[in-house]
Design a protein around this motif. Structure first.
Motif, PDB file in Angstrom:
ATOM      1  N   ALA A   1      -5.036  -3.380  10.709  1.00 53.80           N
ATOM      2  CA  ALA A   1      -3.952  -2.999   9.901  1.00 53.80           C
ATOM      3  C   ALA A   1      -4.208  -3.812   8.534  1.00 53.80           C
ATOM      4  O   ALA A   1      -4.250  -2.985   7.192  1.00 53.80           O
ATOM      5  CB  ALA A   1      -2.722  -3.536  10.330  1.00 53.80           C
ATOM      6  N   PHE A   2      -4.526  -4.780   8.525  1.00 59.79           N
ATOM      7  CA  PHE A   2      -4.879  -5.719   7.071  1.00 59.79           C
ATOM      8  C   PHE A   2      -6.154  -5.232   6.481  1.00 59.79           C
ATOM      9  O   PHE A   2      -6.051  -5.114   5.192  1.00 59.79           O
ATOM     10  CB  PHE A   2      -4.949  -7.149   7.299  1.00 59.79           C
ATOM     11  CG  PHE A   2      -3.835  -7.857   7.643  1.00 59.79           C
ATOM     12  CD1 PHE A   2      -2.442  -7.511   7.068  1.00 59.79           C
ATOM     13  CD2 PHE A   2      -3.436  -8.722   8.626  1.00 59.79           C
ATOM     14  CE1 PHE A   2      -1.167  -8.046   7.403  1.00 59.79           C
ATOM     15  CE2 PHE A   2      -2.314  -9.326   8.859  1.00 59.79           C
ATOM     16  CZ  PHE A   2      -1.191  -8.814   8.372  1.00 59.79           C
ATOM     17  N   ALA A   3      -7.101  -4.777   7.187  1.00 60.19           N
ATOM     18  CA  ALA A   3      -8.431  -4.001   6.676  1.00 60.19           C
ATOM     19  C   ALA A   3      -8.077  -2.729   6.066  1.00 60.19           C
ATOM     20  O   ALA A   3      -8.486  -2.497   5.034  1.00 60.19           O
ATOM     21  CB  ALA A   3      -9.404  -4.014   7.715  1.00 60.19           C
TER      22      ALA A   3
ATOM     23  N   MET B   1      -8.527  -1.739   2.053  1.00 60.62           N
ATOM     24  CA  MET B   1      -8.942  -0.511   1.479  1.00 60.62           C
ATOM     25  C   MET B   1      -8.157   0.313   0.720  1.00 60.62           C
ATOM     26  O   MET B   1      -8.614   0.884  -0.474  1.00 60.62           O
ATOM     27  CB  MET B   1      -9.237   0.511   3.003  1.00 60.62           C
ATOM     28  CG  MET B   1     -10.281  -0.081   3.667  1.00 60.62           C
ATOM     29  SD  MET B   1     -10.471   1.125   5.155  1.00 60.62           S
ATOM     30  CE  MET B   1     -10.125   2.863   4.465  1.00 60.62           C
ATOM     31  N   THR B   2      -6.854   0.515   0.800  1.00 59.29           N
ATOM     32  CA  THR B   2      -5.898   1.125  -0.156  1.00 59.29           C
ATOM     33  C   THR B   2      -5.580   0.218  -1.033  1.00 59.29           C
ATOM     34  O   THR B   2      -5.164   0.807  -2.238  1.00 59.29           O
ATOM     35  CB  THR B   2      -4.593   1.725   0.680  1.00 59.29           C
ATOM     36  OG1 THR B   2      -4.055   0.433   1.248  1.00 59.29           O
ATOM     37  CG2 THR B   2      -4.964   2.405   2.079  1.00 59.29           C
ATOM     38  N   HIS B   3      -5.896  -0.788  -1.141  1.00 63.77           N
ATOM     39  CA  HIS B   3      -5.637  -1.894  -2.396  1.00 63.77           C
ATOM     40  C   HIS B   3      -6.838  -1.989  -3.088  1.00 63.77           C
ATOM     41  O   HIS B   3      -6.542  -2.699  -4.553  1.00 63.77           O
ATOM     42  CB  HIS B   3      -5.184  -3.192  -2.038  1.00 63.77           C
ATOM     43  CG  HIS B   3      -3.956  -3.307  -1.575  1.00 63.77           C
ATOM     44  ND1 HIS B   3      -2.840  -4.195  -1.783  1.00 63.77           N
ATOM     45  CD2 HIS B   3      -3.061  -2.375  -0.706  1.00 63.77           C
ATOM     46  CE1 HIS B   3      -1.531  -3.830  -1.276  1.00 63.77           C
ATOM     47  NE2 HIS B   3      -1.818  -2.903  -0.680  1.00 63.77           N
ATOM     48  N   GLU B   4      -7.985  -1.516  -3.005  1.00 59.65           N
ATOM     49  CA  GLU B   4      -9.079  -1.783  -3.990  1.00 59.65           C
ATOM     50  C   GLU B   4      -8.884  -1.229  -5.282  1.00 59.65           C
ATOM     51  O   GLU B   4      -7.975  -0.244  -5.618  1.00 59.65           O
ATOM     52  CB  GLU B   4     -10.213  -1.073  -3.460  1.00 59.65           C
ATOM     53  CG  GLU B   4     -10.850  -1.562  -2.105  1.00 59.65           C
ATOM     54  CD  GLU B   4     -11.999  -0.997  -1.287  1.00 59.65           C
ATOM     55  OE1 GLU B   4     -12.464   0.135  -2.072  1.00 59.65           O
ATOM     56  OE2 GLU B   4     -12.318  -1.290  -0.385  1.00 59.65           O
ATOM     57  N   VAL B   5      -9.534  -1.657  -6.118  1.00 56.52           N
ATOM     58  CA  VAL B   5      -9.261  -1.423  -7.673  1.00 56.52           C
ATOM     59  C   VAL B   5      -9.833   0.163  -7.805  1.00 56.52           C
ATOM     60  O   VAL B   5     -10.692   0.353  -7.169  1.00 56.52           O
ATOM     61  CB  VAL B   5     -10.327  -2.301  -8.492  1.00 56.52           C
ATOM     62  CG1 VAL B   5     -10.258  -1.998  -9.919  1.00 56.52           C
ATOM     63  CG2 VAL B   5      -9.843  -3.847  -8.461  1.00 56.52           C
TER      64      VAL B   5
ATOM     65  N   THR C   1      -1.425   3.546  -9.389  1.00 58.18           N
ATOM     66  CA  THR C   1       0.265   3.873  -9.496  1.00 58.18           C
ATOM     67  C   THR C   1       0.699   2.621  -9.343  1.00 58.18           C
ATOM     68  O   THR C   1       1.897   2.642 -10.062  1.00 58.18           O
ATOM     69  CB  THR C   1       0.560   4.916  -8.214  1.00 58.18           C
ATOM     70  OG1 THR C   1      -0.302   5.999  -8.136  1.00 58.18           O
ATOM     71  CG2 THR C   1       2.006   5.351  -8.511  1.00 58.18           C
ATOM     72  N   TYR C   2       0.624   1.572  -8.577  1.00 56.33           N
ATOM     73  CA  TYR C   2       1.321   0.401  -8.538  1.00 56.33           C
ATOM     74  C   TYR C   2       1.369  -0.504  -9.652  1.00 56.33           C
ATOM     75  O   TYR C   2       2.570  -1.037  -9.979  1.00 56.33           O
ATOM     76  CB  TYR C   2       1.223  -0.368  -7.213  1.00 56.33           C
ATOM     77  CG  TYR C   2       1.725  -1.472  -6.742  1.00 56.33           C
ATOM     78  CD1 TYR C   2       2.958  -1.260  -6.113  1.00 56.33           C
ATOM     79  CD2 TYR C   2       1.530  -2.701  -6.888  1.00 56.33           C
ATOM     80  CE1 TYR C   2       4.038  -2.168  -5.829  1.00 56.33           C
ATOM     81  CE2 TYR C   2       2.192  -3.606  -6.653  1.00 56.33           C
ATOM     82  CZ  TYR C   2       3.773  -3.479  -5.850  1.00 56.33           C
ATOM     83  OH  TYR C   2       4.349  -4.531  -5.637  1.00 56.33           O
TER      84      TYR C   2
ATOM     85  N   GLY D   1       0.592  -1.174  -0.076  1.00 58.28           N
ATOM     86  CA  GLY D   1      -0.076   0.079  -0.003  1.00 58.28           C
ATOM     87  C   GLY D   1       0.734   1.357  -0.030  1.00 58.28           C
ATOM     88  O   GLY D   1       2.015   1.216  -0.177  1.00 58.28           O
ATOM     89  N   PRO D   2       0.030   2.529   0.141  1.00 63.13           N
ATOM     90  CA  PRO D   2       0.771   3.800   0.208  1.00 63.13           C
ATOM     91  C   PRO D   2       1.716   3.667   1.490  1.00 63.13           C
ATOM     92  O   PRO D   2       1.103   3.324   2.466  1.00 63.13           O
ATOM     93  CB  PRO D   2      -0.499   4.589   0.222  1.00 63.13           C
ATOM     94  CG  PRO D   2      -1.544   3.874   0.457  1.00 63.13           C
ATOM     95  CD  PRO D   2      -1.395   2.591   0.257  1.00 63.13           C
ATOM     96  N   VAL D   3       2.778   4.346   1.206  1.00 59.28           N
ATOM     97  CA  VAL D   3       3.901   4.325   2.460  1.00 59.28           C
ATOM     98  C   VAL D   3       4.772   5.582   2.221  1.00 59.28           C
ATOM     99  O   VAL D   3       4.961   6.292   1.018  1.00 59.28           O
ATOM    100  CB  VAL D   3       4.929   3.300   2.352  1.00 59.28           C
ATOM    101  CG1 VAL D   3       5.908   3.486   3.065  1.00 59.28           C
ATOM    102  CG2 VAL D   3       4.038   2.019   2.574  1.00 59.28           C
TER     103      VAL D   3
END
Length: 161
Positions: free
Chosen positions: A113-115, A119-123, A130-131, A59-61
């Protein structure tokens, strides 16, 4: 309004979590800072963090936050970020910025944390765009697409309430 270094915002999120009786892991902190940054872009039309996050595998970091707190692993964070000579980076937040952080910690701070990562990985999320299946790994996630995403979320929430 002023945008602040990632470590100063991380400390502000940790302070708010403490006020609300919540403790955070590094992954939760990374996601909460990102989410607060996104809502600030959408609601205040200003960045909260003076850097753009990077698209990492999980995810975003904001890399500075990761480097500072990675020593905690998956354990709860038990201190604040420190700067040169042991100083503690502080964000002199405006009332609207403080309200965004308070709301984000209140609404998202209890999520696992995984939830938060899911959320940040959704299509269609800024990270996803970006990824690009790893082709955009470590690329900056532009504030423009983060703002668009959170503005869209705000409109969707207004429409359903």
């Amino acid at each position: 309004m002023t945008a602040f270094p990632p470590l100063a915002v991380a400390n502000a999120v940790l302070e708010e979590a403490d006020r609300q009786g919540k403790s955070l892991t590094i992954m939760q902190l990374l996601k909460l800072v990102y989410i607060a940054h996104g809502w600030s872009l959408a609601l205040l039309r200003e960045p909260l963090v003076n850097e753009e996050p990077e698209a990492w595998q999980h995810g975003p970091v904001f890399p500075a936050i990761y480097r500072e707190f990675r020593r905690f692993g998956s354990q709860r964070i038990s201190g604040f970020a420190t700067g040169p000579f042991g100083s503690i980076p502080h964000a002199d937040l405006s009332d609207p910025q403080r309200a965004v952080i308070k709301s984000v910690v209140n609404n998202y701070g209890d999520k696992h944390a995984f939830a938060l990562s899911r959320m940040t990985h959704e299509v269609g999320t800024p990270w996803f765009v970006t990824y690009k299946d790893g082709k955009g790994a470590s690329h900056d996630i532009p504030n423009e697409i983060i703002a668009e995403h959170y503005i869209k979320l705000a409109h969707e929430r207004r429409a359903t309430s």
